[in-house]
Design a protein around this motif. Sequence first.
Motif, PDB file in Angstrom:
ATOM      1  N   ARG A   1       0.946  -1.242  -0.047  1.00 55.25           N
ATOM      2  CA  ARG A   1       0.148  -0.092   0.092  1.00 55.25           C
ATOM      3  C   ARG A   1       0.794   1.182  -0.080  1.00 55.25           C
ATOM      4  O   ARG A   1       0.463   2.510  -0.463  1.00 55.25           O
ATOM      5  CB  ARG A   1      -0.867  -0.134   1.154  1.00 55.25           C
ATOM      6  CG  ARG A   1      -0.460   0.051   2.597  1.00 55.25           C
ATOM      7  CD  ARG A   1      -1.176  -0.011   3.673  1.00 55.25           C
ATOM      8  NE  ARG A   1      -0.500   0.054   5.036  1.00 55.25           N
ATOM      9  CZ  ARG A   1      -0.212   1.378   5.633  1.00 55.25           C
ATOM     10  NH1 ARG A   1      -0.333   2.293   4.681  1.00 55.25           N
ATOM     11  NH2 ARG A   1       0.418   1.074   6.779  1.00 55.25           N
ATOM     12  N   CYS A   2       2.310   1.135   0.490  1.00 53.09           N
ATOM     13  CA  CYS A   2       2.939   2.521   0.455  1.00 53.09           C
ATOM     14  C   CYS A   2       3.979   2.302  -0.583  1.00 53.09           C
ATOM     15  O   CYS A   2       4.962   3.108  -0.942  1.00 53.09           O
ATOM     16  CB  CYS A   2       3.701   2.518   1.756  1.00 53.09           C
ATOM     17  SG  CYS A   2       2.612   2.768   3.020  1.00 53.09           S
ATOM     18  N   GLY A   3       3.918   1.323  -1.582  1.00 57.25           N
ATOM     19  CA  GLY A   3       4.973   1.042  -2.607  1.00 57.25           C
ATOM     20  C   GLY A   3       4.640   1.491  -3.890  1.00 57.25           C
ATOM     21  O   GLY A   3       5.485   1.170  -4.733  1.00 57.25           O
ATOM     22  N   LEU A   4       3.665   2.394  -3.984  1.00 56.29           N
ATOM     23  CA  LEU A   4       3.503   2.765  -5.367  1.00 56.29           C
ATOM     24  C   LEU A   4       3.864   4.266  -5.635  1.00 56.29           C
ATOM     25  O   LEU A   4       3.603   4.887  -6.747  1.00 56.29           O
ATOM     26  CB  LEU A   4       2.082   2.526  -5.742  1.00 56.29           C
ATOM     27  CG  LEU A   4       1.332   1.215  -5.682  1.00 56.29           C
ATOM     28  CD1 LEU A   4      -0.057   1.266  -6.122  1.00 56.29           C
ATOM     29  CD2 LEU A   4       2.069   0.338  -6.715  1.00 56.29           C
ATOM     30  N   GLY A   5       4.273   5.037  -4.659  1.00 59.90           N
ATOM     31  CA  GLY A   5       4.544   6.235  -4.686  1.00 59.90           C
ATOM     32  C   GLY A   5       5.682   6.651  -5.692  1.00 59.90           C
ATOM     33  O   GLY A   5       5.664   7.646  -6.440  1.00 59.90           O
ATOM     34  N   LEU A   6       6.571   6.042  -5.610  1.00 59.79           N
ATOM     35  CA  LEU A   6       7.958   6.234  -6.590  1.00 59.79           C
ATOM     36  C   LEU A   6       7.527   6.017  -8.137  1.00 59.79           C
ATOM     37  O   LEU A   6       7.709   6.914  -8.843  1.00 59.79           O
ATOM     38  CB  LEU A   6       9.049   5.432  -6.230  1.00 59.79           C
ATOM     39  CG  LEU A   6      10.401   5.811  -6.983  1.00 59.79           C
ATOM     40  CD1 LEU A   6      10.767   7.325  -6.633  1.00 59.79           C
ATOM     41  CD2 LEU A   6      11.556   4.970  -6.518  1.00 59.79           C
ATOM     42  N   ILE A   7       6.801   5.014  -8.247  1.00 60.47           N
ATOM     43  CA  ILE A   7       6.462   4.622  -9.822  1.00 60.47           C
ATOM     44  C   ILE A   7       5.455   5.821 -10.228  1.00 60.47           C
ATOM     45  O   ILE A   7       5.546   6.180 -11.357  1.00 60.47           O
ATOM     46  CB  ILE A   7       5.806   3.298  -9.865  1.00 60.47           C
ATOM     47  CG1 ILE A   7       5.654   2.924 -11.392  1.00 60.47           C
ATOM     48  CG2 ILE A   7       4.543   3.059  -9.156  1.00 60.47           C
ATOM     49  CD1 ILE A   7       6.705   2.396 -12.109  1.00 60.47           C
ATOM     50  N   ARG A   8       4.491   6.296  -9.239  1.00 63.17           N
ATOM     51  CA  ARG A   8       3.667   7.485  -9.635  1.00 63.17           C
ATOM     52  C   ARG A   8       4.424   8.675 -10.056  1.00 63.17           C
ATOM     53  O   ARG A   8       4.163   9.358 -11.012  1.00 63.17           O
ATOM     54  CB  ARG A   8       2.503   7.508  -8.712  1.00 63.17           C
ATOM     55  CG  ARG A   8       1.659   6.673  -8.499  1.00 63.17           C
ATOM     56  CD  ARG A   8       0.399   6.911  -7.823  1.00 63.17           C
ATOM     57  NE  ARG A   8      -0.564   5.829  -8.004  1.00 63.17           N
ATOM     58  CZ  ARG A   8      -1.177   5.376  -6.707  1.00 63.17           C
ATOM     59  NH1 ARG A   8      -0.768   5.555  -5.458  1.00 63.17           N
ATOM     60  NH2 ARG A   8      -2.138   4.424  -6.795  1.00 63.17           N
ATOM     61  N   SER A   9       5.362   8.993  -9.116  1.00 63.34           N
ATOM     62  CA  SER A   9       6.316  10.216  -9.506  1.00 63.34           C
ATOM     63  C   SER A   9       6.826   9.958 -10.857  1.00 63.34           C
ATOM     64  O   SER A   9       7.080  10.983 -11.639  1.00 63.34           O
ATOM     65  CB  SER A   9       7.177  10.405  -8.286  1.00 63.34           C
ATOM     66  OG  SER A   9       6.666  10.526  -7.175  1.00 63.34           O
ATOM     67  N   LEU A  10       7.441   8.827 -10.956  1.00 63.39           N
ATOM     68  CA  LEU A  10       8.162   8.520 -12.165  1.00 63.39           C
ATOM     69  C   LEU A  10       7.423   8.778 -13.419  1.00 63.39           C
ATOM     70  O   LEU A  10       7.663   9.316 -14.455  1.00 63.39           O
ATOM     71  CB  LEU A  10       8.879   7.125 -12.411  1.00 63.39           C
ATOM     72  CG  LEU A  10       9.465   6.680 -13.388  1.00 63.39           C
ATOM     73  CD1 LEU A  10      10.900   7.532 -13.794  1.00 63.39           C
ATOM     74  CD2 LEU A  10       9.978   5.169 -13.482  1.00 63.39           C
ATOM     75  N   LEU A  11       6.363   8.108 -13.433  1.00 56.66           N
ATOM     76  CA  LEU A  11       5.225   8.366 -14.497  1.00 56.66           C
ATOM     77  C   LEU A  11       4.977   9.827 -14.726  1.00 56.66           C
ATOM     78  O   LEU A  11       4.656  10.205 -16.133  1.00 56.66           O
ATOM     79  CB  LEU A  11       4.091   7.277 -14.494  1.00 56.66           C
ATOM     80  CG  LEU A  11       4.334   5.807 -14.397  1.00 56.66           C
ATOM     81  CD1 LEU A  11       3.217   5.147 -14.251  1.00 56.66           C
ATOM     82  CD2 LEU A  11       4.866   5.406 -15.641  1.00 56.66           C
ATOM     83  N   GLU A  12       4.709  10.508 -13.681  1.00 59.07           N
ATOM     84  CA  GLU A  12       4.217  11.787 -14.023  1.00 59.07           C
ATOM     85  C   GLU A  12       5.440  12.593 -14.657  1.00 59.07           C
ATOM     86  O   GLU A  12       5.127  13.407 -15.381  1.00 59.07           O
ATOM     87  CB  GLU A  12       3.964  12.420 -12.372  1.00 59.07           C
ATOM     88  CG  GLU A  12       3.134  13.762 -12.418  1.00 59.07           C
ATOM     89  CD  GLU A  12       1.865  13.618 -12.842  1.00 59.07           C
ATOM     90  OE1 GLU A  12       1.556  14.641 -13.567  1.00 59.07           O
ATOM     91  OE2 GLU A  12       1.215  12.648 -12.790  1.00 59.07           O
ATOM     92  N   SER A  13       6.596  12.167 -14.143  1.00 63.01           N
ATOM     93  CA  SER A  13       7.725  13.106 -14.682  1.00 63.01           C
ATOM     94  C   SER A  13       7.782  12.651 -16.053  1.00 63.01           C
ATOM     95  O   SER A  13       8.032  13.288 -16.977  1.00 63.01           O
ATOM     96  CB  SER A  13       9.094  12.735 -14.141  1.00 63.01           C
ATOM     97  OG  SER A  13       9.046  12.917 -12.700  1.00 63.01           O
ATOM     98  N   LEU A  14       7.583  11.432 -16.416  1.00 62.51           N
ATOM     99  CA  LEU A  14       7.716  10.802 -17.900  1.00 62.51           C
ATOM    100  C   LEU A  14       6.640  11.397 -18.836  1.00 62.51           C
ATOM    101  O   LEU A  14       6.923  11.569 -19.889  1.00 62.51           O
ATOM    102  CB  LEU A  14       7.741   9.462 -17.996  1.00 62.51           C
ATOM    103  CG  LEU A  14       8.821   8.535 -17.511  1.00 62.51           C
ATOM    104  CD1 LEU A  14       8.455   6.978 -17.086  1.00 62.51           C
ATOM    105  CD2 LEU A  14       9.985   8.682 -18.237  1.00 62.51           C
TER     106      LEU A  14
END
Lengths: 271, 386
Positions: B159-172
């Motif tokens: 439940r806390c493990g999706l933050g970084l991938i969301r940030s990455l996709l946002e940047s991409l």
Amino acid sequence: MAQQESATPEAARMIRDIGDIHFGTIALIILGTWLAVVLVKRTLPWIAERGPNRLRLWLLGAVPIFRLVATALAVAWIIPLVFKVTVENFLVIAGAVGVAVGFAFKDYISSLIAGLVAQFETPWRAGDWVKVGSDYGEVRSVGMRAITLRTLHDDIITVPNLKLWDSNIANANDGERTLMCVVDFYLAPHFDAQRMRAALRDVALTSAWLCYDKPIIVFVEQTEVGTHIELRCYPFEMRDQGHFISDLTVRGKEAIRALGATEVAAPAAAG
Amino acid sequence: MIRTTPPPEPHPLVPLEDLEVPAWPERAAVKMAAMRLRTLLTRSDQRPFIAEDRLDDSADVFSDMATPPFCIPLMTELDDTLMDWAADPAPGQWIKPVVLPPCDEQGLLSQWARRHHHEVLAPSARDALLIDTPEQTLDLSGDGVLVIPRLEDWFLRHRCGLGLIRSLLESLAGLERHCVIGCNSWAWAFLCKAVDAHLILPEPLTFKPFDESRLRRWIADIVRQQAVEGTRFRLNSNGKNIFALDRKDRPREAYFETLAARSRGIAWVAWHIWQRSLKKARDTEDNDYSDDDQQTLWVVALEEFSLPGSDGTQALLILQALLIHNSLSGRELECVLPDPGFQGMHHALHRAGFITEHHGRYYCRPAAYPAIRNGLATAGFPLDGY
């Protein structure tokens, strides 16, 4: 009186002479049908338990259909062996049998008819998760007189088909391979509702039991007890609903604590 | 025969949704269906499932051959697809997602990036993924091609493990720089659901599955380079050469067609299955030194391993988690599994040969992948697109 006298020879003409009736053949048809039904009834659920998940509902659903077809064929085969089949004879026999049996086994016949109707209306199928009255469970078998449910507590409950006439039947999956699971949380109202929705959605998204093809809904409403949050989502295998709900509950509570919110208990709220 | 077989021709990458895995040859399909039926009818609910499905049951698997350079034909295919795009200063599409088949042990895209001296963006350690940090924006600016080799390293199914991938996709999403993103097919299926990766990134490409012809030619190419000159590969069932062709240049045996279907056209899975099927004869008399052959290797029939669909849920949940994340440590495994009662199961899977351990991390074994996928499919788990 005169009518009675004339009816008796007519009835006698409907039935073949005792010497012409092949009791051996009839016994073989009944035995063969019974054996085939028993075989299918035991084999298909056994294969369904072991085989691919996608075939399970299909195999379980085939059992009552096979039994209905086999019984109908057997009856259609036997009748001409016993009776001289004409439209008039059929009406007379059907009337007589209907009146006699209807009085003696009213509920039983009603259950049988309900079982027949259920084959076409399909309020339940083998493998479905249904709630009949207060009983909720997986339909393990669909009989002509009754269905059996296996509850989440592993109890086997027999529910007569008669219930079809006068009870509400809630079917959770209605023939599909998954069903909606709902997990309720009641929170004290002072928390960030947007973050809480997102956090609970992530709880569902990261569950190992989640079905990818179905939506996740986080429903929020204000109640007298507190803020009621419903997490609605689907497991990929409906028999895992107990595991799925437990997983969502445990991790949902973690998420609630992590965001500093507090769950309310009904007695405390009432007090 | 091996000497005259040409190497496989490279094929440009194809859109993921156009993917077609090789079909089973009819005879092998019937045989497999019969075997599955037999397994289904004779399986006992009482036995421990691991015991009968062991993969490590053959003692004399021939393993002298070095792990082959999988990357060479696949890298050529990456080059064919991406070189022109990388050289274009204003391409129509800045980002090229590449969905890779699972069990990529060699880090194909990392190797490709190193080979071309492209910048590689690696995530922080997996442990850091669970720390609840405020939303961060990643700086992806720079020149040249940026390669993110494994998108699956950027999240944990927690439940806390999706933050970084969301940030990455946002940047991409707004990036105007050449960027190649690799992601394994199981992670991609998960990310499409969890973070709508398919909406943020363009349509992904993937390798065209290796069919019978490509697989035969590729393995022949490796064998030509690595095996002893004159080695013959014969089926132990009938003694026929598996590389033999008829007058119309069609293979006489359906071995490679079956191998392509079983491995779902995944080169490294096919290689590992092929390697497992090679055996040396125990006695020297069994070896055939006729003609100019110096050695005969026997190719045993490809066995069908299967995981149970109904009574191995714990094992299947571990295998699914490993496929989604590519690799996990024991502690990470505990984080992503739903139940605390899994402590012993990954050891059992390791012993049984379904998973392997390297530097404290667990991976699904490529040779076991067809069995694992089949087990997951039978039990109704969500599957990947490859």
